[in-house]
Each structure stands twice: as C-alpha cells, then as structure tokens.
Design a protein around this motif. Structure first.
Motif, PDB file in Angstrom:
ATOM      1  N   ASP A 246      -5.076  -1.896  -4.359  1.00 53.28           N
ATOM      2  CA  ASP A 246      -3.652  -1.759  -4.685  1.00 53.28           C
ATOM      3  C   ASP A 246      -3.432  -1.575  -6.186  1.00 53.28           C
ATOM      4  OD1 ASP A 246      -4.774  -4.191  -3.616  1.00 53.28           O
ATOM      5  OD2 ASP A 246      -3.043  -5.297  -4.334  1.00 53.28           O
TER       6      ASP A 246
ATOM      7  N   TYR B  85     -10.534  -5.853  -4.105  1.00 53.60           N
ATOM      8  CA  TYR B  85     -10.866  -6.950  -3.205  1.00 53.60           C
ATOM      9  C   TYR B  85     -11.607  -6.433  -1.982  1.00 53.60           C
ATOM     10  CZ  TYR B  85      -7.054  -8.604  -6.108  1.00 53.60           C
ATOM     11  OH  TYR B  85      -6.255  -8.902  -7.181  1.00 53.60           O
ATOM     12  N   GLU B  86     -12.709  -7.115  -1.677  1.00 51.27           N
ATOM     13  CA  GLU B  86     -13.431  -6.794  -0.445  1.00 51.27           C
ATOM     14  C   GLU B  86     -13.453  -8.079   0.370  1.00 51.27           C
ATOM     15  OE1 GLU B  86     -17.302  -5.069  -1.065  1.00 51.27           O
ATOM     16  OE2 GLU B  86     -17.768  -5.066   1.066  1.00 51.27           O
TER      17      GLU B  86
ATOM     18  N   ASP C 160      -7.818   5.436   3.695  1.00 56.54           N
ATOM     19  CA  ASP C 160      -7.508   4.516   4.787  1.00 56.54           C
ATOM     20  C   ASP C 160      -6.022   4.128   4.802  1.00 56.54           C
ATOM     21  OD1 ASP C 160      -8.650   3.101   7.030  1.00 56.54           O
ATOM     22  OD2 ASP C 160      -8.414   1.250   5.891  1.00 56.54           O
ATOM     23  N   LEU C 161      -5.752   2.905   5.216  1.00 56.10           N
ATOM     24  CA  LEU C 161      -4.389   2.434   5.439  1.00 56.10           C
ATOM     25  C   LEU C 161      -3.554   2.373   4.156  1.00 56.10           C
ATOM     26  CD1 LEU C 161      -5.268  -0.703   7.640  1.00 56.10           C
ATOM     27  CD2 LEU C 161      -4.773   1.590   8.447  1.00 56.10           C
ATOM     28  N   TYR C 162      -2.246   2.451   4.336  1.00 58.85           N
ATOM     29  CA  TYR C 162      -1.245   2.176   3.288  1.00 58.85           C
ATOM     30  C   TYR C 162      -1.274   3.131   2.097  1.00 58.85           C
ATOM     31  CZ  TYR C 162      -1.338  -2.456   5.591  1.00 58.85           C
ATOM     32  OH  TYR C 162      -1.328  -3.489   6.494  1.00 58.85           O
TER      33      TYR C 162
ATOM     34  N   MET D  56      -0.262   2.415  -3.935  1.00 60.79           N
ATOM     35  CA  MET D  56       0.764   1.476  -3.487  1.00 60.79           C
ATOM     36  C   MET D  56       1.783   1.207  -4.593  1.00 60.79           C
ATOM     37  SD  MET D  56       0.344  -2.240  -1.862  1.00 60.79           S
ATOM     38  CE  MET D  56       1.285  -3.655  -2.399  1.00 60.79           C
TER      39      MET D  56
ATOM     40  N   GLY E 113     -14.652  -2.251  12.261  1.00 57.02           N
ATOM     41  CA  GLY E 113     -15.788  -2.821  11.546  1.00 57.02           C
ATOM     42  C   GLY E 113     -15.378  -3.535  10.267  1.00 57.02           C
ATOM     43  N   GLU E 114     -14.263  -4.258  10.331  1.00 60.48           N
ATOM     44  CA  GLU E 114     -13.774  -4.933   9.126  1.00 60.48           C
ATOM     45  C   GLU E 114     -14.262  -6.370   9.011  1.00 60.48           C
ATOM     46  OE1 GLU E 114     -10.480  -4.432   6.911  1.00 60.48           O
ATOM     47  OE2 GLU E 114      -9.379  -3.121   8.278  1.00 60.48           O
TER      48      GLU E 114
ATOM     49  N   TYR F 269       2.735   5.188  12.233  1.00 64.43           N
ATOM     50  CA  TYR F 269       3.690   4.533  11.318  1.00 64.43           C
ATOM     51  C   TYR F 269       3.796   5.240   9.968  1.00 64.43           C
ATOM     52  CZ  TYR F 269       3.959   0.628  14.598  1.00 64.43           C
ATOM     53  OH  TYR F 269       4.169  -0.147  15.710  1.00 64.43           O
TER      54      TYR F 269
ATOM     55  N   LYS G 180      -8.202   0.993   1.032  1.00 67.94           N
ATOM     56  CA  LYS G 180      -6.796   0.842   1.411  1.00 67.94           C
ATOM     57  C   LYS G 180      -5.898   0.774   0.185  1.00 67.94           C
ATOM     58  CE  LYS G 180      -8.087  -2.396   5.107  1.00 67.94           C
ATOM     59  NZ  LYS G 180      -7.748  -3.654   5.763  1.00 67.94           N
ATOM     60  N   TYR G 181      -4.645   1.057   0.409  1.00 73.62           N
ATOM     61  CA  TYR G 181      -3.577   0.832  -0.596  1.00 73.62           C
ATOM     62  C   TYR G 181      -3.606   1.773  -1.794  1.00 73.62           C
ATOM     63  CZ  TYR G 181      -2.743  -3.744   1.678  1.00 73.62           C
ATOM     64  OH  TYR G 181      -2.463  -4.752   2.564  1.00 73.62           O
TER      65      TYR G 181
ATOM     66  N   PHE H  10       0.214   3.568   8.368  1.00 74.01           N
ATOM     67  CA  PHE H  10       1.103   2.897   7.395  1.00 74.01           C
ATOM     68  C   PHE H  10       1.214   3.626   6.055  1.00 74.01           C
ATOM     69  CE2 PHE H  10      -0.912  -0.578   9.952  1.00 74.01           C
ATOM     70  CZ  PHE H  10       0.170  -0.807  10.786  1.00 74.01           C
TER      71      PHE H  10
ATOM     72  N   GLU I 134      -9.726  -3.147  -0.908  1.00 75.53           N
ATOM     73  CA  GLU I 134      -8.283  -3.123  -1.139  1.00 75.53           C
ATOM     74  C   GLU I 134      -8.037  -2.759  -2.592  1.00 75.53           C
ATOM     75  OE1 GLU I 134      -6.446  -6.672   0.335  1.00 75.53           O
ATOM     76  OE2 GLU I 134      -7.426  -6.473   2.272  1.00 75.53           O
TER      77      GLU I 134
ATOM     78  N   ALA J  99     -19.284  -2.618   1.730  1.00 76.55           N
ATOM     79  CA  ALA J  99     -19.862  -2.886   3.051  1.00 76.55           C
ATOM     80  C   ALA J  99     -18.731  -2.983   4.078  1.00 76.55           C
ATOM     81  CB  ALA J  99     -20.652  -4.194   3.011  1.00 76.55           C
ATOM     82  N   LEU J 100     -17.639  -3.657   3.712  1.00 81.02           N
ATOM     83  CA  LEU J 100     -16.480  -3.744   4.610  1.00 81.02           C
ATOM     84  C   LEU J 100     -15.450  -2.712   4.158  1.00 81.02           C
ATOM     85  CD1 LEU J 100     -16.292  -7.644   4.841  1.00 81.02           C
ATOM     86  CD2 LEU J 100     -17.341  -6.078   6.468  1.00 81.02           C
ATOM     87  N   TYR J 101     -14.241  -3.167   3.820  1.00 80.52           N
ATOM     88  CA  TYR J 101     -13.221  -2.253   3.318  1.00 80.52           C
ATOM     89  C   TYR J 101     -12.765  -2.755   1.955  1.00 80.52           C
ATOM     90  CZ  TYR J 101     -12.669   0.238   7.738  1.00 80.52           C
ATOM     91  OH  TYR J 101     -12.879   1.015   8.850  1.00 80.52           O
TER      92      TYR J 101
END
Ligand code: SF4
Ligand code: ZN
Lengths: 438, 266, 571
Positions: free
Chosen positions: B19, B40-41, B95-97, B81, A337-338, B135, B77-78, B116, B17, B13-15
């Motif tokens: 970092d 950042y979205e 989430d990721l990273y 980092m 859902g990205e 990963y 994410k991140y 990740f 970032e 609403a989305l994801y």
C-alpha cells in the motif's frame, strides 16, 4: 441407579433446543438415554459414548502412521507452528463454546493469524448482505407467539433443523397464536419438492439460480408495477397472490438457508430478501432470519465482532483487524495459496471444502482439534482429541436468533482428556512465551 | 515529472501488501528512501528494497511523480492505493485492490487485475488493458458510498459486481461482464461493449447502464418503455430503453419520480 | 498494592467541596486515604499545574450487548482505517462509532472515565451483555435491564399490583445481574411488535389495556418500594420528533409528588435520559426548533428529577435503541441500512447509521439543544453530560463536548461554521448564551452528580478518604487562561494519569494496564412471593423460547468479578 439431567442444550444445529433430558449413570460417566431431542440430536449425544474414541493427541510420523503424544507436547507443537507461520489460518470455531473461541482469538492476535468460522461456507453471504442493507429480525419466541405468515426460502427444516417447526415456527400455540398451525399460512420457495414443501399452503417452485429475480418480482408486485408474464418459472399472477398473502398477515417471517446463500447471486439473494422484508414493513410487520447450521457459528460471529469488529474472515496479520471476504476468507486464502499453516477447531473442512482447498491443507503444517476422527484430522499433521462440547463440558452458545444459551455438562470426558478451552489455554501460555509477552 | 522504476527481484513466498507504492507515498523521497518504505508479507514487516530494485527519485509532490512497476507483481496487493495524483504504470498483471480508494492521478495496468480494483474510487483514471476481477469500482463491504467519481476503462472483460453502490463516475468495459452490474447504485454510468449475463441493475435507485451485446436474463423490475437513439463515443445507435428497478424505493427530483435507466442496443 | 501520592494538583471534588485548591491525594490498597496514611514508599506523582479529579462516571451509553454488536457486525466500514497496530499485552482496538469492547474500555480510561453504565440490556440477552462487559477492560460496568414493555410488568400494573411488580423487578435484576430499572418508549415498543407505536403517555398499548403513563408511575412506585440505588431511568415516548417536548413534559410531570426512598443518598425518582432528543418544538422539520428552555425550566424546579444531555457531536455515527419504531421511522427518512430485533415478552431494538452533518439545519439545531440543556442547568448535580453513545455521537467526543461547554468562543466558532448559521440561531438560544462551565461544575456533571443519581456516591465520583481510588490527573492548568479552546479538548482526551481502584491504568494518555474491572449489579431481596414465581414459571412454559433454568446469567464466565449492591426490601 441413574440420574436425569434436565434443561440440557443440544449441541448440534442452530435451533439449539434447550429442553432435553439426559439420563446418566450414577457415577456421571455413562450417558444412557436422551429425551426430547430429534434423531440427529440424540445421535450426537450417544455418539460421544463411542468405545473406539481417540483420547490422546496423535502426531503424524514420516511413514504416515500416528504416534501418541501428550497434551503438553501437542500444545508445544501447535504453539511453534502458529508462532513461526507468516500467515497462519485458524479456522472452524462453530462447534465449540464461546470460552474456547475467546481463548483462540487471544492466540490469533499474538501470532498474527487469520481467523474464520464456518460462515465462510454457509451464511457468510448473509452477513455480507446484512452489512449492505441491515436486517429486521426477532427472536424465535416472537414467531411462536405472533407469526401468522411463515416463509421458508431455500431451506428444508424438516431435515436440517428437525424441531424448528414444532418448537417455534409452525405448530406451537403462542400468546397470539392460540390455534397453532391453524393460525398460520406457510409458503415454501424451493426448486425441489422437499418434505417441508409438502407441508406448505403455497409452494413456489423457483427455477434454480433465479431467486434474486423472484424476490425482486415480489417487490415489484408490492409496488403494483408491471411484471413479465413469468419470472423465475413462476407465473406473475401467482407471485402477486403470494405477495398479497404476505401483506395480509399481522406478523410474518422469512426463514432462509443454504439454498439461497450458496447458489448464484449468493449475498444478493439475501440482500433482496431483506429488502423485501423491509418493504413488507410498510404494510404489516415482517422479519427475516437465517437458518444457521452449526450450533454455535452464530456465537463465533458474535465474539469475533465484539473483539475485532467483524463477524468472520478476520485478518489479524498486520497487528490490526481487517475484513473483506474474497481476500480474507478461508476458501480464498487456501485456493490462492496465501496461508502457510492451518489450524482447525470445531469444524470439518476436510469434508466440506472444495477438493483443491483440502489438498492445500494436506500440504501445509496443520493441527486439527476435534473430538472425532474426521476427514480433516485425516489430512492434518497433528490431531488433538478433546472433550465433547455441550456434552462433556458446558459453555456459552448462540442460537440462530442470537439468543445466548449456556450449555450444560452432562457426563465426564474420559479420564485425562482436555476441553477445547483447556488445550487452547496451554497453547496461549506457550505462545506468550515464544512471543516474549509472558 | 520524475520517474521511479521499481522492479521485482525477490518475489514473495506468500503475497505482498504494497500500500506504500503510490505517488503520494513516494513523493519527496530519493530512491534509497523509497527502498526503506514498509511492505508486508503476512505478519512480517519488511522493506520495499528487499523485494524490489528501485531506480530513480520521486518528484517533490505526488503530481510530479511517476512510478513504473516492472517484473512479476501478480502476487502484490494494493498498488496505487489511495493515490491522489501523479502516475503509476504497472507493466504486467497485479493482484487485489489496484487503485483502491484512489482520488486522483492516472493508474495504468497493462495486464489483468484481480478483485476490488478501484474500491470506493473518488477520482482519477484507471485503465486496465487486460481483464478485471470481481467488484470493480464497488463499495467496500457495508459502505453505501461506492465509486463516486473518476473513470475506469477495461479493455478486456470484467467479473461480477461491477459498480456496486456506485454514486458517480464512469466505467467502460470493452469486453463482457459477469452477473450483477450497478447493484444498489444511485448514480454514475456503466457501459458494456460486449455481452452481459443477468441481474443487471438489481435494486438500482438511479444511474445508467448501456449494453451493446446480449443480456441473458433481464430483471423483472426493469420495464420496457420504448426505443431511443443514443450517441456513444461519437457513434449513434438505436437502443431498447428500460426503467427500473421498479421494485426498489424511488427518489423524486422536482416532484418527478426518478428511475434508473438501462439501454440495450438493438 | 502500590501506594501513590499525587502531589500539588488543583483538586476539584464536589463531594468534599474542594474547588481547585492545591492538595495531595493519597492512594493505598485501592482506596483514597488521608495524606498521612501512606508510607514513605508511596510513589509520588507530580501534579503541579495540573487538574485532579475523581474518575468520571458514564451514566448512559450503549457499549455492550446484542444491538451494539449488531452495529459492529453490520458496519465493517465503521472500522475502516481506524485501527492502530497492537502493542505488547494491550489488546487490538478498533472502530469509530461502535468500537470493539477492548477499544471501549481503553478509550474511556484514556479520558479519565472509570465507571460506565450500559443503558439498555434486553433481559433475554443478559448473558451476551455480560460477555461483552467481561471483555471491556479497566472500567467498572453495570447494565440496565429494560422493563417498560415487559409483559409481566404490564399485566401487573394493569391491576396496579405494585408489590408483585417489585418482586418481579427484583427477580429480573438478579437473573440478569442488572443494575437499574430502565424504560424505553414505554408501551410503544410492545406496540411495535405489530408495527405500531405509542406517541403520547396516554396512547393505549395494543392488547395490554394500559397506557405509558400507568407503566411509568407504576415502575416509579416499584422502584421506591424496593429502594434501589438508582431511580427509574427513562427514555420517554415520542423520541426524535418535532414538537415532542410536550410529551417530555407530560412524562416529567408523572414524577410529581413522589419522593425518593433509599439508603444510598439518592434524591431523584426519575432520571430522564438523552434529553436533547426530547426537547424539540415545531410541527415538522421545516419549523423545527429548540424547546430546551421549556424543559429546563421544569427540570430546574423539580428536585426529584435528574437528566443527562445526549449531546450531538456532529459526526457520522450509528443510532441504536430499544425504541424499535423510532429506528424504523429513521430508516424511512435516511434510507440507510436498518437492523431490528424484537425480543419475546420483553422489548425490541433497532439500529441505523446516521450522519449529523453541520451542513444540515436540523443537525445543527440538535447540537445547540444539547449544549443549551447543560448551560441552562441551575444544579449541575442533576444534569449530566452524555452523548447517548453512539446515538448522538461517540463517547470518544466527550472532550469536544466539554470544550463547547467550557468555552463560549468555541461555541461561537462552531455556530459560524454551520452552513445555515442564521436559521440555526433563529431556532435556538445558543447564540446568546455566555455561560462557561467551570471545572468544579464539570466535576459535578461528570463525577459527583452521576454517582449520586446512581446511588454510588459512597463508592465513586469523589476523592474523600475511604472511596475507591479512581483518580485522574489532567494536563490542564486552571490558573492559566485558555488561549485556544482546543487545549481543553486535548487535555481531556488523554489524561496524564488515571488510577482505577488504585491501579495506574493510564500514563501520559496511553493505556499501561488492563486493570481489574468489576461488574456492578443490584441484589434486591423481597418477601417471598409465590404468585410471581408461579407467573414466571408459567410464562416460561408457555411463551418463552428458552427454559427458565437456562435464563439466568450465572457464574465465572459471565460475571467473573462481581460487585453486588445489596438492597433489603423484605420489610
Ligand atoms: S433440532 Fe437441532 S438442536 Fe434441536 S434436538 Fe434436533 S439437532 Fe438438536
Ligand atoms: Zn440511549
């Protein structure tokens, strides 16, 4: 009266045959006959002549019906959708020419989109493997002229790439392979007894999902090390014999397909297959090549790479290019859902993606650019029909061995229809205005 | 050590970032300066303060800074980092990273992490109290320099491709792992207290894998060479010893051929 | 078009013999004009206390085409954290050793380079090369198709058929929109198709019954028969191996007795490229040493030879060459990822990442050799600076190489920083060399010299009225002593102003305009030659995997803005 167009390029599979002859009516509007192509290729050409073709953009209405709109209105809709989205996904690009890809990338750059091609669901894993360990390869003419050991691993060219064996890999008589098929030994590795496997000198019926182990065993055999009695369902002795057969040739090639790229281990299968190829170069000359499906998925990877540095799954959202399948790849973007808008051109994810991803597409603002009505156009808000690339418009495409071939236009599209590139140029110009860059 | 707490108030609403959420980026900043850091979205740039409530000030350096992340950050994410020092605690899942390219400091996630985590890790400590995704401690795409130092502990399970291209450092997984462990590695150690599936040590040049539970299918390139007694975490046990990948190229040290080692508890 | 007058700069122009005198440079309609030929509306650029030169010319770099793109595709890690966010209409640009096409154009322009030659075009992939050239903004570009392992060439030259070879070369230059005759490991790359190699000029090529020496001499003769703007451009056999300087000398000697024949003002009959990789002594990596002196002694006395250096920049980079067997050798040494492409009837290519570490003795010696070559050059009009991008290092390091050449102090600092400093000094000549390249010599080595060698001296590489207005202003004062050599690197990294064909493309080190780049190619006309046409037809029917009709690079998509140099060899 009719005329014959020669040296026509077939816009269907990655074999990208360029020796077709197509008969067209004198006014250049009707395509009547196709010579030299396989059944699939012929069908592709004749299909472009279907009488019930949609020739103008259509916008889905509240009640679910379609309303015909102009190309300008369609460009406006597309530009607005892309410019407003926070993370638009621009997917496909494998059944169009490099000119259109390039124009699409310019748009993607301006709107901060993710750009991905159909490698995401076929040979993306190959690209990951290539990034991990490289790839010793060659052009298809090298195989025709020199190869005496041919392995087909997890692929079935008899069905998916029908002219591959006759043009390049098994039958042709080349410079150093004057005896054609008799100059070559053919090994097929496939769990199924395919039509390709039936032609082979050696068929290794590998256990499903154990290609990685079998490839590893080949390498263990090359090193003359200990092997378990049976690997991946194949007796060790048979593996050692097959490895020796590879070693004893002067020039060998491994072709591989979705049977190894999309089964358990994915990129690792290819990684080990490439490692095996490299390993065989300590004994003789060996190459390896993916059997790319869509006729210009290779080109999409090339153009993305020279423009952004990555061959697929490119994320431009932050004003610079990033790449990491698992994060920036289409299936993951949809499943997680990205993405908040879906743009499709030159592919049919509606037919090939997992159902959860197709449902996701149906929920998003979406545009589908495709000469055909497809499952994807069926779930999209806007369908923009365009001229058939490789039939009604030429343009550059890259064969599975990365050789670029300029396609030919053979007939005119129906009056007033735009090509991919022409439509995208309209969108690009509008996006430029919307983003204050004009 | 100063502590900064950031609490998710307006989930994206989305994801997101993030970092910039690391002791290094927070160091020397007040709470309100931290709230101005970018996040950042998708293609929009915004500030940390728009999503998180920030309380407390950072220390003068990363080493003096502890960050506590609260609220639902499953779509962030991140986190952590490139952190080089200090401490970061994520209360929940992320989430990721997580901790990607970290070189030092301590990162703790009390829930799960997605793929990740600890990509290209060079040092520091990462503790995941839940499960890790695919990963974990692997190299970035195309890089032959994966995790080279530091320590990762996963209290739950881990996904596929743990320690791909690992060069050094240590990963301990208390639960089970999915396929492919230490592919292409040239050093380091992965200990699996639970069960493994298959494709362990494929293309391994050097390094050590220890498995306490079961292995569904062994790689043909791992040759049984006997049994040994090993001491792991203070406890002694007997292990079947395999060397490999015998199909892969070999390194030599002092004229001796080097193999990777795989130990499976018996 | 806007007019400009660049006022009061210190001008360095070997074409007119100007050695730093204060002078104005005027630009009108894309050309350099006399000061009094611009109107009062001409925009004045104050270059007081600054250095003014013609746009620099890259004579040898791998910047466009299939193997470059293999490098991009298979090295995502080369891009990691290298991107800067996009601004306005300037395209996104990223990558370090194999930058994207946009970054390639922008980075060259920022350093004041306005023309570049892609050093190895596989003919079957010419359309790919041209697509990338099209997407490389600002700089004019040409590409050298490779001929040294081509089946036609080997078959004709086996029988010493120079006229047929020339006719085929002319045909291929036209089909591929190529610029010059390039040879890479002549014969050795064909041998590589069987996993073999030719390591000396006398090793026979398997099956083709010819030697590298015969291929080289034959192509010199064909080149001069045609009277092409550039000479043959050769990467000789035995690249990168200890002791290879003898092979290099054997290669250079093949040019003996030949005289250049052309209308472009070119004097050489052979250009030896990335000479650094071919100037090695010793028998193994243990006693590896510099043979730059032996090579330069020969080059200095041979007026019919030009060279470029191939300077090692001490970076992590990506090697790529049509020398297929060399790349295989390299991956066996460093075990890093290996890509290879054998191209039917024509050539091959390999790609392997490489790290030139200052801590490794061999890398440091390679660094020294590259600099020694330039510092030993007696005629800077015949020795040009390259990094054989990206093989010895990325082209973006030119300012650093210039720093090392212009400052003995900078060299000394680097020598001291090597881990094996003493061993490096013992195996090279660099420590005793105090020559510092002057700005005038730099203009010879990067502008006037390469332009002359390429046969472009009427068009670029100088500031004479009538030439293209490719002009650079560097924020570097020749009057003031250089306190810190890093100033040199900084000034040459980001030019204050760059004009390409009269358009200001860089201001204060930033790209401000995407320019109007051209593709330069050579259209050589020969007498009709039915035999060669028949041979071409036959090879396509029997051995190529594409049809002859689909081979040529044609049309707007591939060459949108062509600049053809006409050559008439029909007499
Ligand atoms: S093999 Fe592929 S490219 Fe060739 S004719 Fe058939 S479908 Fe077309
Ligand atoms: Zn080169």
């Amino acid at each position: 009266m009719t005329k014959t167009v020669t040296d026509v390029v077939c816009p269907f599979c990655g074999t990208l045959c360029d020796d077709l002859e197509v008969v067209v009516s004198d006014d250049g509007k009707q395509l009547t006959e196709v010579y030299n192509a396989c059944v699939i290729g012929t069908e592709k050409f004749l299909h472009s002549q279907a009488k019930d073709r949609v020739t103008r953009p259509r916008l889905r209405q509240e009640d679910g019906s379609w309303k015909e709109i102009s190309y300008d209105e369609a460009a406006e809709y597309t530009a607005q959708m892309l410019a407003k989205a926070k993370k638009p996904l621009m997917y496909g690009w494998s059944s169009t020419n490099c000119e259109a890809q390039s124009m699409g990338h310019e748009i993607a750059e301006m709107v901060g989109a993710c750009v991905d091609n159909t490698a995401a669901v076929c040979h993306g894993t190959t690209l990951i493997a290539v990034q991990d360990i490289g790839i010793p390869s060659c052009t298809l003419g090298e195989i025709k002229n020199r190869a005496d050991r041919i392995l087909f691993w997890g692929c079935n060219p008899a069905h998916a790439h029908p002219r591959h064996m006759s043009r390049y890999s098994i039958y042709p008589r080349g410079f150093f392979t004057g005896k054609g098929q008799k100059s070559r030994k053919m090994i097929v590795v496939d769990p199924r007894v395919t039509d390709t496997a039936k032609l082979a000198d050696v068929h290794l019926q590998v256990e499903q999902g154990r290609d990685y182990e079998l490839l590893n065993a080949f390498r263990v055999a090359l090193n003359n090390e200990w092997l378990p009695d049976v690997v991946a369902g194949i007796p060790a002795e048979k593996i050692r014999e097959a490895a020796d057969l590879c070693k004893s040739g002067r020039f060998g090639i491994i072709f591989f397909g979705m049977g190894v790229t999309q089964t358990l281990s994915k990129n690792h299968n290819i990684d080990e297959a490439i490692a095996l190829t490299k390993h065989l170069n300590e004994f003789t000359k060996f190459s390896i090549m993916p059997m790319r499906g869509h006729y210009n998925v290779t080109g999409s990877g090339e153009v993305l790479a020279w423009q952004f540095g990555f061959p697929y799954s490119v994320d431009l959202t932050r004003g610079f290019a990033r790449y990491n399948p698992g994060d920036t790849s289409t299936i993951d973007l949809l499943a997680r859902g990205e993405a908040d808008a879906m743009f499709t051109l030159g592919s049919d994810p509606g037919a090939h993606f997992p159902i959860s991803c197709v449902k996701q597409i149906a929920q998003l603002p979406s545009v589908c650019i495709d000469p055909h009505q497809t499952p994807t156009s069926g779930v999209s808000k806007l369908h923009v029909p365009v001229a058939f690339c490789g039939v009604e418009v030429g343009g550059n495409a890259y064969r599975m061995d990365n050789v670029p071939i300029d396609m030919r236009k053979v007939v005119d599209p129906p009056a007033g229809m735009l090509t991919d590139e022409e439509f995208l140029t309209k969108v690009r110009d509008r996006v430029k205005q919307l983003k204050g860059l004009a | 050590m100063e502590t900064v707490t950031i609490t998710m108030k307006n989930p994206p609403a989305l994801y997101l970032e993030a970092d910039n959420v690391s002791p290094d980026k927070f160091a020397g900043k007040t709470g309100s300066q931290i709230a101005e850091l970018h996040v950042y979205e998708g293609n929009t740039t915004s500030t940390l303060g728009k999503y998180f409530e920030v309380s407390g000030n950072a220390g003068a350096t990363a080493a003096d800074t502890k960050i506590v992340v609260k609220g639902d950050v499953k779509k962030v994410k991140y986190l952590g980092m490139k952190m080089s020092d200090g401490e970061l605690v994520v209360e929940g899942s992320t989430d990721l990273y997580a901790g990607a390219w970290m070189t030092g400091g301590k990162l703790t996630v009390t829930g799960n992490v997605e793929a990740f985590a600890a990509t290209g890790m060079k040092g520091g400590e990462l503790t995941i109290e839940g499960n890790a995704g695919n990963y974990l401690g692997a190299a970035y795409r195309g890089d032959w320099r994966g995790m080279s130092g530091g320590r990762i502990l996963v209290k739950g399970n881990a996904g596929s491709d743990v320690g791909m291209y690992m060069l050094g450092g240590e990963i301990v997984i208390n639960g089970n792992v999915d396929v492919h462990v230490m592919t292409h590695a040239e050093g380091g150690k992965v200990t699996i207290k639970g069960n493994a599936k298959s494709k362990l040590g494929g293309q391994l040049v050097d390094g050590t894998i220890i498995v306490f539970g079961t292995i569904d299918v062994m790689m043909p390139g791992f040759k049984p060479v006997g049994t040994v007694e090993l001491e792991v975490d203070g406890a002694k046990a007997k292990f079947a010893h395999y060397i490999g990948d015998t199909g892969e190229r070999k390194k030599k040290r002092k004229g001796q051929i080097i193999y990777g080692n795989l130990y499976k508890k018996i | 078009m806007a007019e400009y007058i660049i006022k009061n700069g210190h001008v360095f122009d070997p074409v007119q013999g100007i050695k730093g005198d204060k002078a104005d440079v005027a630009i009108k309609d894309g050309k350099i004009v006399k000061d009094n030929e611009v109107s009062s509306k001409a925009k004045a650029i104050d270059a007081k206390g600054k250095t003014v030169m013609a746009g620099a010319i890259e004579i040898h770099a791998h910047i466009a085409g299939p193997k470059v793109n293999v490098g991009r595709i298979y090295r995502p890690e080369d891009k990691l954290f290298t991107y800067t966010p996009k601004k306005g209409n300037i395209r996104m640009a990223g990558g370090f050793s194999i930058p994207t096409t946009f970054k390639t154009g922008y980075e060259y322009a920022k350093m004041g380079y306005t023309t570049a030659m892609e050093a190895a075009m596989p003919p079957l992939f010419s359309r790919h090369v041209h697509e990338e050239i099209r997407d490389t903004p600002i700089i004019d570009e040409g590409a050298f198709p490779v001929f040294g392992n081509n089946w036609f060439v080997m078959e004709y030259l086996k029988n010493n058929e120079i006229e047929n070879t020339a006719a085929y070369c002319a045909w291929l230059l036209r089909a591929t929109k190529g610029y010059a005759i390039k040879l890479v490991n002549p014969g050795g790359t064909e041998a590589w198709a069987w996993g073999l190699n030719c390591l000396s000029v006398n090793d026979p090529v398997p099956y083709f019954d010819i030697t590298p020496a015969e291929i080289i001499k034959g192509l010199i003769e064909a080149n001069e028969y045609l009277g092409l703007p550039h000479s043959i451009h050769i990467h000789p056999n035995n690249l990168g191996n200890p002791g290879n300087f003898t092979t290099t000398l054997d290669t250079l000697k093949l040019a003996g007795g030949y005289k250049a024949k052309n209308k472009f003002g070119r004097d050489q009959v052979m250009h030896l490229t990335h000479t650094q990789f071919h100037s090695y002594g010793g028998e193994n990596w243990g006693n590896f040493e510099s043979k730059s002196k032996e090579i330069m002694d020969y080059v200095n006395k041979s007026k019919n030879i030009t060279i470029d250096t191939g300077n090692v920049t001490l970076d992590e980079t990506t090697t790529m060459t049509a020398d297929g067997p060399f790349e295989h050798h390299l991956t066996e040494l460093n075990h890093l990822k290996w890509a290879n492409v054998d191209v039917e009837l024509e050539t091959a290519a390999g790609v392997v990442p490489y790290i030139y570490s200052p801590d490794i003795k061999v890398c440091a010696i390679q660094w020294a050799i590259g600099l020694e070559l330039a510092l030993m050059a007696k005629d800077p009009m015949r020795c040009f600076i390259t990094t054989d991008h990206p093989n010895a290092g990325p082209f973006t390091r030119y300012p650093r190489v210039i720093k090392w050449l212009m400052s003995a102090k900078a060299r000394e600092a680097q020598i001291k920083a090597f881990k094996n400093s003493d061993k490096v000094i013992a195996a090279t000549h660099i420590a005793g060399m105090d020559r510092e390249i002057s700005l005038y010599e730099l203009a010879q080595m990067t502008r006037a010299g390469p332009a002359k060698s390429l046969g472009l001296s009427g068009m670029c590489g100088g500031l004479k009225p009538g030439m293209d207005a490719d002009v650079v202003v560097y924020d570097f004062s020749p009057d003031k002593p250089v306190a810190n050599p890093d100033q040199i690197e900084a000034a040459f990294s980001r030019a204050a102003h760059v004009f390409k064909s009269g358009v200001e493309v860089v201001t204060n080190g930033e790209v401000v305009n995407n320019g109007n780049k051209r593709t330069i190619w050579v259209n050589a006309k020969v007498k009709e030659n039915p035999q060669v046409m028949r041979d071409i037809q036959e090879k396509f029917l029997k051995y190529y995997s594409v049809s002859q009709a689909n081979y040529e690079s044609l049309g707007h998509h591939f060459v949108p803005n062509p600049y053809a140099i006409e050559v008439d060899a029909t007499q």
